[in-house]
Design a protein around this motif. Sequence first.
Motif, short mmCIF file in Angstrom:
data_model
loop_
_atom_site.label_atom_id
_atom_site.label_comp_id
_atom_site.label_asym_id
_atom_site.label_seq_id
_atom_site.Cartn_x
_atom_site.Cartn_y
_atom_site.Cartn_z
N VAL A 133 5.82 -7.66 -7.13
CA VAL A 133 4.45 -7.88 -6.78
C VAL A 133 3.85 -8.60 -7.70
O VAL A 133 4.20 -8.71 -9.11
CB VAL A 133 3.59 -6.42 -6.48
N THR A 134 3.02 -9.47 -7.26
CA THR A 134 2.21 -10.34 -8.21
C THR A 134 0.94 -9.42 -8.81
O THR A 134 0.45 -8.55 -8.09
CB THR A 134 1.67 -11.76 -7.78
N ALA A 135 0.27 -9.80 -10.05
CA ALA A 135 -0.88 -9.18 -10.37
C ALA A 135 -2.06 -9.32 -9.27
O ALA A 135 -2.62 -8.36 -9.12
CB ALA A 135 -1.31 -9.66 -11.66
N ALA B 136 0.84 -1.17 0.06
CA ALA B 136 -0.06 0.09 0.08
C ALA B 136 0.93 1.18 -0.08
O ALA B 136 0.69 2.32 -0.63
CB ALA B 136 -0.79 -0.16 1.15
N GLY B 137 1.82 1.38 0.90
CA GLY B 137 2.60 2.51 0.95
C GLY B 137 3.23 2.85 -0.41
O GLY B 137 3.55 4.03 -0.91
N MET B 138 3.95 1.64 -1.07
CA MET B 138 4.60 1.99 -2.20
C MET B 138 3.80 2.38 -3.40
O MET B 138 4.22 2.97 -4.21
CB MET B 138 5.57 0.57 -2.60
N VAL B 139 2.37 1.70 -3.43
CA VAL B 139 1.35 2.07 -4.20
C VAL B 139 1.15 3.76 -4.23
O VAL B 139 1.15 4.28 -5.25
CB VAL B 139 -0.05 1.25 -4.04
N VAL B 140 0.94 3.99 -2.89
CA VAL B 140 0.69 5.59 -2.78
C VAL B 140 1.67 6.31 -3.19
O VAL B 140 1.83 7.23 -4.08
CB VAL B 140 0.58 5.64 -1.37
N ARG B 141 3.29 5.84 -2.90
CA ARG B 141 4.23 6.73 -3.51
C ARG B 141 4.27 6.61 -5.26
O ARG B 141 4.60 7.66 -5.60
CB ARG B 141 5.47 6.08 -2.85
N CYS B 142 3.92 5.62 -5.58
CA CYS B 142 3.84 5.65 -7.18
C CYS B 142 2.76 6.49 -7.76
O CYS B 142 3.10 7.12 -8.92
CB CYS B 142 3.40 3.97 -7.66
N LEU B 143 1.93 6.61 -7.08
CA LEU B 143 0.61 7.52 -7.58
C LEU B 143 0.97 9.08 -7.22
O LEU B 143 0.01 9.83 -7.66
CB LEU B 143 -0.81 7.03 -6.88
N GLU B 144 1.97 9.31 -6.38
CA GLU B 144 2.19 10.73 -6.14
C GLU B 144 2.23 11.69 -7.14
O GLU B 144 1.77 12.71 -7.06
CB GLU B 144 3.53 10.73 -5.41
N GLY B 145 2.84 11.23 -8.27
CA GLY B 145 2.98 12.11 -9.58
C GLY B 145 1.80 12.22 -10.22
O GLY B 145 1.78 12.87 -11.40
N GLY B 146 0.74 11.67 -10.09
CA GLY B 146 -0.35 11.42 -10.89
C GLY B 146 -0.92 10.10 -11.12
O GLY B 146 -0.16 9.09 -10.83
N PRO B 147 -1.97 10.09 -12.07
CA PRO B 147 -2.54 8.65 -12.41
C PRO B 147 -1.58 7.75 -13.23
O PRO B 147 -0.83 8.30 -13.89
CB PRO B 147 -3.86 9.14 -13.35
N ARG B 148 -1.95 6.32 -12.89
CA ARG B 148 -1.12 5.63 -13.48
C ARG B 148 -1.94 4.41 -13.83
O ARG B 148 -3.02 4.04 -13.15
CB ARG B 148 0.08 4.91 -12.43
N PHE C 104 -2.16 0.09 -14.44
CA PHE C 104 -1.98 -1.02 -13.56
C PHE C 104 -0.55 -1.43 -14.09
O PHE C 104 0.22 -1.72 -13.08
CB PHE C 104 -2.88 -2.03 -13.89
N SER C 105 -0.25 -1.45 -15.23
CA SER C 105 1.07 -2.09 -15.92
C SER C 105 2.26 -1.10 -15.44
O SER C 105 3.11 -1.59 -15.25
CB SER C 105 0.67 -2.23 -17.28
N GLU C 106 1.83 0.20 -15.48
CA GLU C 106 2.82 1.24 -14.81
C GLU C 106 3.08 0.85 -13.57
O GLU C 106 4.42 1.11 -13.16
CB GLU C 106 2.36 2.61 -15.14
N LEU C 107 2.30 0.46 -12.75
CA LEU C 107 2.36 0.32 -11.46
C LEU C 107 3.50 -0.85 -11.03
O LEU C 107 4.39 -0.90 -10.33
CB LEU C 107 1.33 0.07 -10.55
#
Length: 118
Positions: A52-54, A28-40, A42-45
């Motif tokens: 992480v598995t799908a 969760a924390g890493m996903v939030v960090r990935c979304l910090e710069g804007g929408p992403r 699934f494949s970008e994340l």
Amino acid sequence: MTEPLDPDMFDPVCPSRLVPLRFGDKWAGMVVRCLEGGPRRFSELRVPLRGVTAKALTKSLRGLERDGYVVRNAHGRRVEYALTPLGRSLLGPLNALCEWAEDHWDEMLDAREAADVR
């Protein structure tokens, strides 16, 4: 258009994996960090979250969405995930927690190694 995510954003030896407090789940924390710069998408994340598995990423995104941190936007067949205002409010505490982890990195590793020896 947002810049691509850095594939080494969460290097295996990065303190982000040692952050002692988690909300939601491991990712969760890493996903939030990935979304910090804007929408992403699934494949970008999955680029910086290479471990992480799908299934686990889907579960994490659904949990973040359920808790109001992330919104899922479908544009036809294109789906993007973005932080909500509530999710953005986590960035300050998350930054502080990451800074703390960096400051105490050696101590946490020593403690884990000592526990593994026991």
